[in-house]
Write a protein that holds these residues in place. Structure first.
Motif, mmCIF file in Angstrom:
data_model
loop_
_atom_site.group_PDB
_atom_site.id
_atom_site.type_symbol
_atom_site.label_atom_id
_atom_site.label_comp_id
_atom_site.label_asym_id
_atom_site.label_seq_id
_atom_site.Cartn_x
_atom_site.Cartn_y
_atom_site.Cartn_z
ATOM 1 N N TYR A 57 37.170 -64.262 54.014
ATOM 2 C CA TYR A 57 37.615 -64.167 52.620
ATOM 3 C C TYR A 57 37.905 -62.703 52.326
ATOM 4 C CZ TYR A 57 35.727 -68.863 52.345
ATOM 5 O OH TYR A 57 35.478 -70.197 52.580
ATOM 6 N N MET A 112 37.626 -59.628 50.280
ATOM 7 C CA MET A 112 36.749 -59.125 49.223
ATOM 8 C C MET A 112 37.116 -57.667 48.948
ATOM 9 S SD MET A 112 33.008 -60.677 50.389
ATOM 10 C CE MET A 112 32.780 -59.444 51.679
ATOM 11 N N GLU A 133 48.251 -62.466 50.131
ATOM 12 C CA GLU A 133 46.937 -62.239 49.530
ATOM 13 C C GLU A 133 47.033 -61.935 48.040
ATOM 14 O OE1 GLU A 133 45.162 -59.100 51.799
ATOM 15 O OE2 GLU A 133 45.409 -60.201 53.692
ATOM 16 N N SER A 182 36.423 -60.318 55.074
ATOM 17 C CA SER A 182 34.971 -60.197 55.170
ATOM 18 C C SER A 182 34.467 -60.037 56.595
ATOM 19 C CB SER A 182 34.308 -61.428 54.533
ATOM 20 O OG SER A 182 34.833 -62.626 55.081
ATOM 21 N N LEU A 217 34.601 -59.489 43.878
ATOM 22 C CA LEU A 217 35.765 -60.357 43.975
ATOM 23 C C LEU A 217 37.042 -59.527 43.935
ATOM 24 C CD1 LEU A 217 34.894 -63.301 41.560
ATOM 25 C CD2 LEU A 217 35.301 -63.490 44.017
ATOM 26 N N ALA A 237 40.949 -66.053 45.558
ATOM 27 C CA ALA A 237 40.451 -65.288 46.700
ATOM 28 C C ALA A 237 41.178 -65.725 47.972
ATOM 29 C CB ALA A 237 38.943 -65.494 46.851
ATOM 30 N N THR A 286 28.975 -62.285 47.013
ATOM 31 C CA THR A 286 30.409 -62.099 46.771
ATOM 32 C C THR A 286 31.224 -63.078 47.599
ATOM 33 O OG1 THR A 286 30.067 -59.735 46.344
ATOM 34 C CG2 THR A 286 32.314 -60.448 46.804
ATOM 35 N N GLN A 331 31.062 -66.513 46.052
ATOM 36 C CA GLN A 331 31.950 -66.598 44.883
ATOM 37 C C GLN A 331 33.404 -66.707 45.325
ATOM 38 O OE1 GLN A 331 31.185 -63.362 42.049
ATOM 39 N NE2 GLN A 331 29.074 -63.297 42.752
ATOM 40 N N SER A 332 33.753 -65.968 46.360
ATOM 41 C CA SER A 332 35.122 -66.009 46.883
ATOM 42 C C SER A 332 35.444 -67.398 47.422
ATOM 43 C CB SER A 332 35.301 -64.957 47.986
ATOM 44 O OG SER A 332 35.033 -63.650 47.506
ATOM 45 N N LYS A 369 36.561 -69.772 44.844
ATOM 46 C CA LYS A 369 37.848 -69.502 44.216
ATOM 47 C C LYS A 369 38.983 -69.450 45.239
ATOM 48 C CE LYS A 369 35.666 -66.891 40.466
ATOM 49 N NZ LYS A 369 35.847 -67.980 39.493
ATOM 50 N N ALA A 370 38.692 -69.860 46.477
ATOM 51 C CA ALA A 370 39.683 -69.779 47.540
ATOM 52 C C ALA A 370 40.637 -70.965 47.507
ATOM 53 C CB ALA A 370 38.987 -69.699 48.894
#
Length: 451
Positions: free
Chosen positions: A160, A162, A219, A293, A315, A326, A388, A391-392, A395-396
């Motif tokens: 992800y 970040m 991205e 990440s 994020l 994300a 983090t 959370q990503s 929202k991916a």
């Protein structure tokens, strides 16, 4: 949408536009012993794996040694750069080669390898292996591994994007990590040529032509627009209408932002790819970067990172009033359709991805792929960015880079255009119009229809 029948016929032609015609790779047959040489009373003496040379490859080699001790089967892991990995794995299909057993695929390659019939469909094997606990995999990345009813591979290494930032410098300046692109640009400017931070640049990004810049565009684009008419979070079919929007006004704004940000990056940043931006951040030369990440664990190592105790994550930024999307990527373990050792290959995949072993992989710096790992206290205590990442993951978007067979070429085409635009070789509008026309031509030739 095109039919699978069409792709079987068209795959060699599509791939001819990628790296297959470079580096004289038509003679670059994957290395490896023949099936007859590699068996001992039906049990293979060895397994060969092709994968990306990302930071966790040494961990996988250690796992291979452990597997050999447990089974007597030698595991040979060959790792390559991003483009080479794709090239060598495609050759397995075009040459119908059994020179590798397990192949590790990036998420945008899923459709290409599934429809090109290079990989085994693992759905029946997974359904017959309840110990794998398929429902424990992070949903956004589990979806990446699936294509038109098939399961192309086990999603063992999700990435992800970040935001990584210098928490010490941000605290000194009284700054919070940026939540919008405008804030990101302003902070990048603030840290560049600042007499209080000599030698510091505000940001490091992927600018190199081809895949680095092309992936960067994907991205960012979902926070302001959609790259194709039906490709957006929440779409019922991301590929129903492939009318490209690469030259949309919103896309032009993103590329102009890339161009503006170049002045807030270190010397030579025009040629920066993944490792370059990470190295700049690790050396303390930039205040922030948005990066996959997979590189984050290495930043903790004081022997390789001057910011091991000075960075934090957040994020990725987006636009005001909207939750950010994300970016999601990463790797799945697949079985080469032409392997003579499919049962042994599946046994290794099961072994490497069971809960116990995969947690060991994560604790040694590998990417967490399971929900249980995101909630594991031992992992969270060792790696401060896991929250983090979690959370990503929520929202991916699985299709944030297209997973159709033409994905590799689309990303490369867009990245070449962005490089020309950011470097000033071509006006932004002209470069992106050309990219849009080239991608549309490719999609038409490949049999896509547009509404």
């Amino acid at each position: 949408m095109k039919s699978i029948h069409y792709l079987k016929k068209a795959l060699p032609a599509v791939l001819a536009g990628t790296l297959l015609l470079t580096s004289a790779c038509s003679n670059d047959k994957p290395e490896g012993s023949t099936a007859a040489e590699n068996t001992n009373n039906g049990t293979p003496k060895s397994l060969k794996i092709i994968m990306i040379a990302d930071p966790w490859v040494d961990v996988m080699k250690n796992f291979g040694a452990e597997y050999e001790k447990a089974t007597g089967i030698k595991v040979q892991i060959d790792s390559y750069s991003y483009d080479q990995t794709h090239q060598k794995e495609v050759l397995l299909g075009t040459q119908k080669s059994d020179a590798a057993d397990v192949i590790v695929l990036d998420s945008p390659w899923i459709g290409e390898f599934a429809e090109g019939q290079i990989t085994e469909d693992l759905k029946a094997r997974i359904e017959a292996t309840p110990d794998l606990e398929w429902d424990d995999y992070i949903p956004s990345f589990r979806q990446v591994a699936e294509w038109k009813g098939q399961i192309v591979g086990v999603p063992f290494a999700p990435y992800y994007v970040m935001l990584h930032y210098r928490k010490d410098l941000f605290e000194k300046e009284g700054l919070q990590p940026p939540k919008t692109y405008d804030e990101m640009v302003a902070i990048a400017k603030r840290f560049t040529n600042n007499p209080n931070y000599p030698g510091m640049s505000g940001i490091a990004m992927n600018n190199a032509k081809g895949a680095p810049a092309g992936q960067a565009w994907f991205e960012y684009i979902f926070n302001v627009d959609k790259p194709f008419e039906s490709n957006y979070p929440g779409s019922k079919d991301a590929y129903a209408d492939m009318t490209p929007r690469i030259d949309s006004p919103e896309s032009i704004k993103i590329v102009n932002m890339f161009k503006e940000l170049l002045q807030y990056q270190p010397d030579g940043a025009l040629n920066f790819a993944w490792d370059d931006r990470t190295q700049a951040f690790a050396q303390g030369k930039v205040a922030m970067m948005a990066a996959w990440s997979v590189v984050t664990p290495g930043l903790l190592d004081p022997s390789r990172s001057q910011v091991s105790d000075k960075f934090a994550t957040a994020l990725v930024p987006g636009v005001s009033g909207k939750d950010p999307v994300a970016p999601l990527g990463g790797w799945v373990m697949s079985i080469n359709k032409y392997s003579k050792n499919k049962e042994a290959a599946w046994d290794f995949i099961k072994w490497a991805n069971n809960k116990e072993n995969h947690k060991k992989f994560v604790l040694q710096g590998g990417p967490p792929s399971r929900l249980s790992e995101l909630n594991d206290n031992e992992i969270k205590q060792k790696f401060h960015w896991i929250d983090t990442l979690a959370q990503s993951a929520e929202k991916a978007y699985a299709d944030c880079r297209p997973r159709i067979p033409e994905s590799f070429q689309i990303i490369d085409t867009i990245g070449n255009a962005i490089s020309q635009a950011v470097s000033g070789q071509m006006p932004v509008e002209q470069a992106m119009k050309k990219a849009n026309d080239d991608v549309k031509k490719l999609l038409i030739q490949s049999g896509y229809t547009f509404k």
